[in-house]
Design a protein around this motif. Sequence first.
Motif, short mmCIF file in Angstrom:
data_model
loop_
_atom_site.label_atom_id
_atom_site.label_comp_id
_atom_site.label_asym_id
_atom_site.label_seq_id
_atom_site.Cartn_x
_atom_site.Cartn_y
_atom_site.Cartn_z
N UNK A 246 -15.57 -1.37 4.23
CA UNK A 246 -15.69 -2.79 3.89
C UNK A 246 -15.37 -3.70 5.07
N UNK A 247 -14.42 -3.29 5.91
CA UNK A 247 -13.99 -4.14 7.02
C UNK A 247 -14.67 -3.78 8.34
N UNK A 248 -15.60 -2.83 8.32
CA UNK A 248 -16.26 -2.38 9.54
C UNK A 248 -17.18 -3.46 10.11
N UNK A 249 -17.24 -3.49 11.44
CA UNK A 249 -18.16 -4.42 12.10
C UNK A 249 -19.47 -3.73 12.48
N UNK A 250 -19.56 -2.43 12.26
CA UNK A 250 -20.78 -1.68 12.54
C UNK A 250 -21.69 -1.77 11.31
N UNK A 251 -22.33 -2.90 11.16
CA UNK A 251 -23.10 -3.21 9.96
C UNK A 251 -24.29 -2.26 9.79
N UNK A 252 -24.98 -1.96 10.87
CA UNK A 252 -26.19 -1.14 10.75
C UNK A 252 -25.87 0.28 10.29
N UNK A 253 -24.79 0.86 10.81
CA UNK A 253 -24.41 2.22 10.41
C UNK A 253 -24.00 2.25 8.94
N UNK A 254 -23.21 1.28 8.50
CA UNK A 254 -22.76 1.24 7.11
C UNK A 254 -23.93 0.99 6.16
N UNK A 255 -24.86 0.15 6.57
CA UNK A 255 -26.03 -0.12 5.74
C UNK A 255 -26.90 1.13 5.61
N UNK A 256 -27.01 1.90 6.70
CA UNK A 256 -27.80 3.14 6.65
C UNK A 256 -27.14 4.16 5.71
N UNK A 257 -25.80 4.27 5.76
CA UNK A 257 -25.10 5.18 4.86
C UNK A 257 -25.30 4.75 3.41
N UNK A 258 -25.20 3.46 3.16
CA UNK A 258 -25.38 2.96 1.80
C UNK A 258 -26.80 3.22 1.30
N UNK A 259 -27.78 3.06 2.18
CA UNK A 259 -29.17 3.29 1.78
C UNK A 259 -29.40 4.76 1.45
N UNK A 260 -28.80 5.68 2.22
CA UNK A 260 -28.90 7.10 1.90
C UNK A 260 -28.29 7.40 0.54
N UNK A 261 -27.13 6.78 0.27
CA UNK A 261 -26.48 6.97 -1.03
C UNK A 261 -27.35 6.44 -2.15
N UNK A 262 -27.94 5.25 -1.98
CA UNK A 262 -28.78 4.67 -3.01
C UNK A 262 -30.03 5.51 -3.27
N UNK A 263 -30.62 6.06 -2.20
CA UNK A 263 -31.78 6.95 -2.36
C UNK A 263 -31.40 8.21 -3.13
N UNK A 264 -30.26 8.81 -2.79
CA UNK A 264 -29.80 10.00 -3.49
C UNK A 264 -29.54 9.69 -4.96
N UNK A 265 -28.89 8.55 -5.24
CA UNK A 265 -28.59 8.18 -6.62
C UNK A 265 -29.87 7.94 -7.41
N UNK A 266 -30.87 7.30 -6.79
CA UNK A 266 -32.14 7.07 -7.47
C UNK A 266 -32.83 8.38 -7.81
N UNK A 267 -32.87 9.31 -6.85
CA UNK A 267 -33.51 10.61 -7.11
C UNK A 267 -32.78 11.36 -8.21
N UNK A 268 -31.46 11.32 -8.20
CA UNK A 268 -30.68 12.01 -9.23
C UNK A 268 -30.94 11.41 -10.60
#
Length: 134
Positions: free
Chosen positions: A59-81
């Motif tokens: 939540x407090x990270x300044x590396x926005x692109x890396x955190x957004x990529x991790x969140x997108x992978x999680x959302x894709x996995x959740x959608x497939x599941x």
Amino acid sequence: MNGIREKMTRFMYGRYGADQLSRLYLGLAVVCLVLDLFVRHRFFYLAGFLLLVYGLYRSFSKNVSKMAAQNQKFLNWRYRSLAKWNHKKEHLAQRKVYCFYKCPGCGQKVRVPKGRGKIAITCPKCSTEFIKKS
């Protein structure tokens, strides 16, 4: 009160903030810490603490692109599941009315109505014809 909100807004400027994955980590941390209250096992305390720290770090990270990529992978996995789960639920609901067979040629699932006796089934994908009892 307004001064605290302004300071918090300035602090969070340029930081990633809370997303679905961070909320999941924080929720799992709370569950582990509550379990630790009842079970009194170090594993739950340690797991809860580490999940809490990592959720806050995200939540407090300044590396926005890396955190957004991790969140997108999680959302894709959740959608497939969820899509697989809904497909299985739909398949189970249709078992009373239909029989399901796999095509011997391509492996495609074919749905045929029950109670028709022996029928010739033509695969819609590869046009292979096979005989099964429905």
